[in-house]
Design a protein around this motif. Sequence first.
Motif, short mmCIF file in Angstrom:
data_model
loop_
_atom_site.label_atom_id
_atom_site.label_comp_id
_atom_site.label_asym_id
_atom_site.label_seq_id
_atom_site.Cartn_x
_atom_site.Cartn_y
_atom_site.Cartn_z
N ASP A 162 0.56 -2.31 -3.10
CA ASP A 162 -0.50 -3.22 -2.65
C ASP A 162 0.06 -4.57 -2.21
O ASP A 162 -0.37 -5.13 -1.19
N TYR A 196 -1.85 -5.41 5.71
CA TYR A 196 -2.44 -4.08 5.64
C TYR A 196 -3.06 -3.82 4.27
O TYR A 196 -2.91 -4.60 3.33
N ALA A 197 -3.74 -2.67 4.19
CA ALA A 197 -4.29 -2.18 2.93
C ALA A 197 -3.94 -0.70 2.79
O ALA A 197 -3.34 -0.10 3.68
N ARG A 198 -4.34 -0.11 1.67
CA ARG A 198 -3.98 1.29 1.42
C ARG A 198 -4.46 2.22 2.52
O ARG A 198 -3.76 3.17 2.89
N ASP A 199 -5.63 1.97 3.05
CA ASP A 199 -6.19 2.84 4.09
C ASP A 199 -5.36 2.84 5.37
O ASP A 199 -5.52 3.73 6.21
N ASP A 200 -4.49 1.85 5.52
CA ASP A 200 -3.69 1.75 6.74
C ASP A 200 -2.41 2.58 6.69
O ASP A 200 -1.74 2.73 7.72
N ASP A 204 0.04 5.37 7.07
CA ASP A 204 0.06 6.60 7.86
C ASP A 204 1.13 7.58 7.39
O ASP A 204 1.02 8.78 7.65
N ASP A 218 -3.08 10.39 -3.63
CA ASP A 218 -4.54 10.26 -3.66
C ASP A 218 -4.95 8.80 -3.77
O ASP A 218 -5.88 8.34 -3.06
N GLU A 219 -4.29 8.06 -4.65
CA GLU A 219 -4.64 6.64 -4.83
C GLU A 219 -4.38 5.82 -3.57
O GLU A 219 -5.10 4.86 -3.29
N GLY A 268 -4.52 7.08 -0.56
CA GLY A 268 -5.25 7.66 0.56
C GLY A 268 -4.38 8.41 1.54
O GLY A 268 -4.68 8.45 2.74
N ASP A 287 -2.77 11.87 2.97
CA ASP A 287 -2.99 13.31 3.04
C ASP A 287 -1.66 14.06 3.06
O ASP A 287 -0.59 13.47 3.17
N GLU A 333 0.73 13.32 5.80
CA GLU A 333 1.13 11.92 5.89
C GLU A 333 2.21 11.58 4.86
O GLU A 333 2.42 10.42 4.51
#
Length: 356
Positions: free
Chosen positions: A262, A270-274, A276, A293-294, A296, A298, A301
Amino acid sequence: MSDAGDAESDRPGVPGRSVGLTGLGTYVPDEVRTGEEIAEISGIPEEVVVEKMGMREKRVCPPDADHVSDMCVAAGREALSDADLDADDLDLVVYHGSEYKDHVVWSAAADVAERLGANDAYAHESYALCAGAPIAIRHTAAQLRVGDVDRALLVTASREEDLVDYRDADASFMFNFGSGAAATVLEADPADDRTRAVVRESAATTDGSFSRDVVMPAGGSVKPPSSETVDAGDHTLTVPDPEGMKERLADVSAPSFLAVADDALDDSGYARDDVDFLALTHMKRSFHGYLCDELGVDDDEQYYLDDYGHVQSADQGIALAEGLERGRVADGDVVLFLAAGTGYTWAASVLEWTDD
């Protein structure tokens, strides 16, 4: 494609020049040890070794070849070729791999620089054990940003599999140790058409209460090597209190991994959702899945190293190379190097992939 030359000009507090990753190289030995073989030697069920520990197979070195320096030279040559540079172009060579190398009290960095022909570079070593890749990137990027050096080669290798006794149940969490090497070239203000990734920010934290939890009992000043220590089998890695370490580590490991991730992401904007693509230290399959999973991330990725094992601080470079080979990393992607090393240090670095 991102403009590497201007990538950091709008980031307050970041001095000087942008830093780009321009070359990547890896090397692994030919010899393979399978999960089935490890199960047979250790007495642990094969299903546990392969599925729980995540050890389908790994690479191991023969006794008389593929020493740490040899593997670093091979990976370094590939990284320099990838960057379209000669060794003479380098200002710095950093070794950030295993402390177990060709000789004790010896500079692998100097040896690698000499063998590559980096005649105008100085060389030094950086130790953060298995957290070494993000730490080395952080320190070297700082030097590049302020103009101390212009081009650097970071090399790492490990054959700590040599130090593992598969009959020692207390050392079972190290049964995944594999052999191999990775190398990266970092440059200040490289041209856009030479930049594979822009190096952003890093973060790290250490909990020194774990500093004596993983040791090789003999070989240092506390217990110098002797015929008696050899006969006693004191020259392999072990855990003096495995249950105590496991219990204490369970409370801090996941939060520390996520905290440095983080922090590095936030400092990079950036954040976790970013994220790739995640290049993560090899660990048991369930914990790897939890961190993915934490964050985000896949399946497509990230790359789980169950056919390499844990290659110390080469894990991130090998995972990235495999991700590129499989088309899992593309132009514009945010790549997160995330690592942990006994001691215990957790570290992360963020890269923006710009290679079309």
